[in-house]
Design a protein around this motif. Structure first.
Motif: not given
Length: 319
Positions: A118-128
């Motif tokens: 489980a991860v906060e959305e602000k820590l993630l990006s769409l995978k290239p």
């Protein structure tokens, strides 16, 4: 998709501090973490190991650590299978990547060497799209460390840099970020004899064999020295007057012009870097011995601890 999420998952865990080969164990009955309002649940496909994982397992950050049992792992690439009520950046089915711990010395109890995290959305990006999951998993913590460290050092177009430990996880990305994102005028880097060609392929102008040459004795000095190996006393001798030394290894207060730098996980940094990854200007470097299958996570840690790895050590696929 949410209906098919199990209540238990397979994960690697430890319940005491020590060396990975002694304390890390496989557990097929770990409870899948709950998702908070600002989090997504990721079905993990790949996870990369970082030196901080081993340090944490050894008890170096005991005072700020989460309670045990602990699932290790900072870096992740996977697929969103559930979203919290306040999440608006991602939807179920999105392929994402990121570093799940906002602050490296204040990590979550449940990291990425597991089927779900489980991860906060602000820590993630769409995978290239250009990268596969194994490649993407090796990027986040190291590239955040590279980019944010250069930014804090005031690095900018036309400046020169010396990267110590150029063939490692952070080093390989610092070289590329300095060149393509910041516009470095000249890049030097250190590595052992067999890794000098790799440095040149990444854009290094001066590849220094540290087994044969002492970089601090070179007549040339640099605007920034990025020290990924922990040689502050030597690094400060290689920097120009008015320059700075970025230290990412070591816990003491280094003397100016050096400063100790710890990254902050931030999806916005990954968003900024994504175009360079999509264009192929910045490339992930994965150690040729990997990726290690999920069943060999202990072996992956042992290999990381030899400090001979090239680029990133990745665990993939995760069931």
């Amino acid at each position: 998709m949410a209906d098919s999420i199990p209540s238990k998952m397979k994960a690697w865990v430890y319940s005491e501090y020590g060396k990975p080969e002694y304390v890390l164990r496989f557990d097929s009955e770990v409870v899948v973490p709950e998702v908070k309002e600002d989090q997504v649940l990721i079905k993990v496909v790949a996870a990369a190991l970082n030196p901080v994982d081993a340090k944490r397992m050894a008890g170096f950050i005991k005072a700020a650590d989460s309670p045990q049992p602990t699932v290790p792992g900072y870096d992740v690439a996977g697929v969103v299978v559930k979203v919290g009520n306040q999440v608006n950046k991602f939807k179920i089915g999105d392929e994402v990547y990121g570093n799940v711990n906002e602050l490296p010395l204040n990590p979550k109890q449940f990291g990425t060497l597991a089927e779900y995290t489980a991860v906060e959305e602000k820590l993630l990006s769409l995978k290239p799209k250009k990268l596969n999951f194994a490649e993407a998993s090796g990027i986040p913590l190291a590239i955040e460390t590279a980019y944010e460290g250069l930014e804090k050092a005031g690095f900018s177009a036309g400046k020169s840099i010396l990267v110590l430990g150029g063939a490692g996880g952070v080093g390989t990305l610092t070289i590329q970020v300095a060149k393509h994102v910041f516009g470095a005028s000249r890049i030097a880097a250190t590595a052992s004899t067999g890794k000098l060609e790799l440095l040149k392929s990444l854009g290094v102008d001066l590849a220094i064999d540290y087994t044969k040459e002492k970089y601090e004795h070179l007549p040339e000095k640099f605007d920034v020295v990025y020290d990924a190996v922990g040689e502050c006393d030597r690094a400060v001798k290689a920097v120009k007057d008015g320059g700075s030394v970025v230290e990412i290894v070591g816990l003491t207060n280094p003397p100016p012009p050096a400063f100790l730098f710890l990254e902050t996980s931030d999806g916005a940094v990954l968003d900024k870097i994504n175009p360079y990854l999509e264009s192929g200007k910045v490339k992930p470097v994965l150690d040729p011995k990997g990726p290690f299958p999920f069943s060999q996570a202990k072996e992956a840690f042992s290999y990381l601890e030899t400090t001979r790895a090239i680029g990133k050590v990745v665990v993939y696929p995760i069931p």
